[in-house]
Design an enzyme around this catalytic site. Structure first.
Site, mmCIF file in Angstrom:
data_model
loop_
_atom_site.group_PDB
_atom_site.id
_atom_site.type_symbol
_atom_site.label_atom_id
_atom_site.label_comp_id
_atom_site.label_asym_id
_atom_site.label_seq_id
_atom_site.Cartn_x
_atom_site.Cartn_y
_atom_site.Cartn_z
ATOM 1 N N CYS A 168 -9.867 -23.737 16.337
ATOM 2 C CA CYS A 168 -7.578 -24.240 15.970
ATOM 3 C C CYS A 168 -6.927 -24.528 16.297
ATOM 4 C CB CYS A 168 -7.951 -22.606 15.236
ATOM 5 S SG CYS A 168 -7.164 -21.393 16.791
ATOM 6 N N ASP A 209 0.965 -0.478 0.592
ATOM 7 C CA ASP A 209 0.159 -0.316 -0.066
ATOM 8 C C ASP A 209 1.303 1.528 -0.013
ATOM 9 O OD1 ASP A 209 -1.839 1.125 0.199
ATOM 10 O OD2 ASP A 209 -3.467 0.557 1.864
ATOM 11 N N ASP A 222 -4.085 7.119 -3.586
ATOM 12 C CA ASP A 222 -5.319 7.917 -3.764
ATOM 13 C C ASP A 222 -5.514 8.525 -2.694
ATOM 14 O OD1 ASP A 222 -4.317 5.421 -2.909
ATOM 15 O OD2 ASP A 222 -6.780 4.299 -2.143
HETATM 16 N N1 GUN Z 1 -6.480 0.660 3.470
HETATM 17 C C1 GUN Z 1 -7.525 0.978 3.181
HETATM 18 N N2 GUN Z 1 -8.565 1.849 2.919
HETATM 19 C C2 GUN Z 1 -7.356 1.848 1.289
HETATM 20 C C3 GUN Z 1 -7.612 2.878 0.596
HETATM 21 O O1 GUN Z 1 -9.137 3.489 0.584
HETATM 22 N N3 GUN Z 1 -7.199 3.344 -0.269
HETATM 23 C C4 GUN Z 1 -5.046 2.650 -0.099
HETATM 24 N N4 GUN Z 1 -4.689 2.812 -1.034
HETATM 25 N N5 GUN Z 1 -5.509 2.237 1.467
HETATM 26 C C5 GUN Z 1 -6.456 1.771 1.897
HETATM 27 ZN ZN ZN Z 2 -9.263 -20.030 17.901
#
Ligand code: GUN
Ligand code: ZN
Length: 653
Positions: free
Chosen positions: A276, A89, A124
């Site tokens: 689990c 990200d 974004d």
């Molecule tokens: N992580 C959670 N929501 C978003 C998002 O809208 N854009 C990006 N790039 N990462 C995220």
């Molecule tokens: Zn568990």
């Protein structure tokens, strides 16, 4: 294109996402790996949960002095110690949390490229649900500008360009159209974390649908920040392929356990309601509570991932079985916020959108789960086809009370008497009035309903019944009265009855292909090859040629070559057809499957599981293909097969 659809159910699909560090089967979950915290090593995730791909954060890497240099010199895979596919990200989430970030959009793209990530993400603009349409629109403009710039600069890196737009459906549509035009590799749906935190799943569903109807099917979709297993089945059924979870760690820190049906706090638990391996080490909630904090956190994080990955596997199996809607409905009963989402996907426009993707039958029974069931796209299709294609017979319609399935056997003793009457016979089934001729056809025979339906289902059924009986203008609708049949000959209920089978084949062919193809298929002379055990028609022949088969599993007809020729002669291209290019023609003619890329035109009415006749651009018949995709998808996927060839014109192959 780097995504291939392998199997499907509802709007969901099993896919293969191809990255430089390997292929990933979707739907899947990408655990978030925080490069600064080492709660569970990525390698352990593979061993413990079957993790195939992870996501980490390029912004955090770039902001941390030591990590930044290592990432640049050794690459991101070394830094997080994971040799599989890595998505990163961009810092968008940090800008949402903290108001701003210390990096420019092009800088973070450049950084992601330089550290060798498989899939990088644009910076974004995170548009929150409270934004007005004008505000959200302006932010979307900025997101789209950044996406276009990143798409130009991405080079060898695969790129995720986020669909934003807030809660405004038309903006989500514009966003998706804009992203679709850029030729990126992944389309995350963003800005939805606040909605999921507030349990606003109806809005979430509408947003996903808006994005999906404007993104090509061949583009995989990621739901950004969806880390709770609660939302996976719904999102997968609407066509989301990837999820990412930081929640497993955040919840663990807060002593909370995730379950597919919700969340429990360890402090509130007396029992440990989980099997689990992580929970199994402690056995009781009290023992786990007393564990040293680090061990407790690790156990809860493992539990959360075990549960999440198990839900992913359940979803995949449900897709393979054709029971994904059932799973969605089960989860909604367990969490009322999800019931609102089922309402949203019951709206006519949503049902239409999803119906186009819905396979014609499933490997498992169609099972009633609750008030949503009769809103399922398959039921809407079934009703619609009965209204459009079923041909009533005679001046009387008898309504038979429901009996055991298949109805034709339950009423077997009456069939000869029925046939002598020039009348229509329908069964008052949970799906509404069902012609007796369709007793074997999916989902009639393959459905499981309770004896008493809920009010909502009864309302849907009644609405259909009213429309259906409207078809019988001038006909008398009468209840079946067993007393009128007192002198029936006692005979086996599964006797061979050509007359009744002719009606049955007509009704099924009408239902599957409409009147034009059905009339051609059933032109005489026809003979039947029957099952020796129960006398059911298996194959339909004409002058020694195989026209079609009646499938035991779903009571639908499979085309054979002589049948394809009949439809071909009676209808004009592209009706009932997949039109392939001239290069592909000979391959299909020799038995090779139909590659999606080679399809030039397709009948928009075709659905996954339908038999299409495969022709060349000159309309020469080369074979028959069982559709693996919906018509709307064939020209939207860059990879893989459109149809599996089931018969072909040349010998051998
Ligand atoms: N992580 C959670 N929501 C978003 C998002 O809208 N854009 C990006 N790039 N990462 C995220
Ligand atoms: Zn568990």
């Amino acid at each position: 294109m780097t995504f291939e659809i392998k199997d499907r159910a509802a709007g969901g699909r099993i896919g293969v996402f191809d990255t430089p560090h390997g292929k990933v089967t979707t739907p899947t979950l990408l655990p978030v790996v925080n490069p600064n915290l080492r709660l569970i090593a990525p390698k352990d995730m593979r061993r413990l949960f079957g993790t195939e791909m992870i996501i980490t954060n390029s912004y955090i890497l770039r902001q941390s002095e030591g990590l930044r240099e290592r990432a640049l010199s050794e690459g991101v895979h070394k830094v997080v110690d994971w040799d599989g596919p890595i998505m990163t990200d961009s810092g968008t989430f940090q800008s949402y949390m903290y108001g701003k970030v210390a990096v420019l959009p092009d800088e973070i793209i450049d950084f992601q490229k330089r550290i060798g990530v498989d899939v990088g993400t644009i910076l974004d603009v995170f548009t929150t649900p409270d934004k007005t349409k004008d505000e959200a629109s302006a932010e979307l403009d900025e997101t789209l500008v950044r996406a276009a710039a990143a798409a130009k600069a991405k080079d060898g890196m695969m790129l995720a360009a986020t669909v934003q737009g807030g809660v405004h459906v038309d903006l989500r549509e514009r966003a998706a159209k804009g992203i679709a035009a850029l030729g990126v590799d992944l389309a995350p749906i963003g800005g939805v974390v606040p909605l999921m935190e507030q349990g606003k799943y109806a809005t979430l569903a509408r947003i996903i649908l808006a994005a999906k109807r404007n993104l090509p099917s061949g583009l995989p979709v990621h739901l950004f920040g969806a880390g709770h297993p609660l939302v996976f089945p719904l999102a997968a059924a609407l066509g989301c392929d990837l999820f990412d979870s930081a929640s497993y760690a955040k919840y663990a820190k807060d002593d909370r356990l995730m379950f597919p049906w919700g969340t429990r706090s360890l402090t509130d638990l007396t029992e440990l309601p989980c099997a689990c391996p992580a929970c199994d080490r402690w056995r009781t909630a009290a023992a786990l509570r007393k564990a040293p904090p680090a061990e407790r956190e690790r156990t809860l994080a493992e539990h959360n991932l075990h549960v999440s990955f198990a839900e992913i596997r359940r979803i995949r199996q449900a897709i393979r079985d054709g029971t994904l809607w059932e799973l969605v409905e089960e989860r909604a009963v367990q969490n009322p916020a999800l019931l609102d989402a089922l309402r949203a996907v019951s709206e006519p426009s949503a049902v239409d959108q999803l119906e186009r993707l819905e396979p014609v039958s499933a490997n498992r029974a169609f099972t009633y789960k609750g008030p949503h069931t009769l809103h399922r796209p398959l039921v809407t299709r079934f009703h619609r086809r009965l209204l459009e294609a079923y041909r009533p017979q005679g001046k009387v319609c008898y309504v038979l009370p429901e009996r055991s399935k298949p109805y034709g056997e339950a009423y077997g003793a009456y069939l000869d008497a029925f046939l002598a009457q020039d009348a229509t016979f329908v069964v008052d089934s949970p799906l509404g009035p069902v012609p007796l001729e369709l007793d074997l056809t999916f989902p009639v025979a393959q459905s499981v309903f309770p004896e008493i339906l809920d009010e909502e289902a009864r309302r849907v059924r009644q609405r259909f019944a009213d429309a259906f009986f409207d078809k019988f203008q001038g006909c008398e609708i009468l209840p079946f009265d067993a007393r009128e049949y007192t002198d029936l000959a006692p005979e086996p209920t599964d006797a061979c009855r050509d007359g009744w089978d002719a009606r049955r084949l007509r009704a099924i062919a009408d239902h599957q292909w409409g009147h034009d193809a059905s009339d051609a298929l059933l032109a005489k002379p026809l003979t039947y090859v029957r099952s020796p055990s129960n006398c059911r028609v298996r194959n339909v022949m004409s002058r020694g040629e195989h026209v079609m088969s009646l499938r035991a599993e779903d009571g639908l007809l499979s085309l054979r070559l002589a049948g394809a020729r009949r439809i071909h002669a009676a209808t004009a291209s592209p009706r009932h057809r997949l039109v392939v290019d001239d290069d592909a023609g000979p391959f299909v003619a020799s038995g090779k499957n139909v590659v999606a890329r080679t399809v030039q035109r397709v009948d928009p009415a075709l659905r996954p599981g339908d038999d299409a006749i495969v022709v060349t651009a000159k309309d020469e018949l080369v074979g028959i293909g069982r559709m693996l995709l919906a018509a709307s998808e064939v020209r939207e996927v860059g990879r893989g097969l459109a149809a599996k060839t089931t018969d072909h014109v040349e010998a051998g192959g």
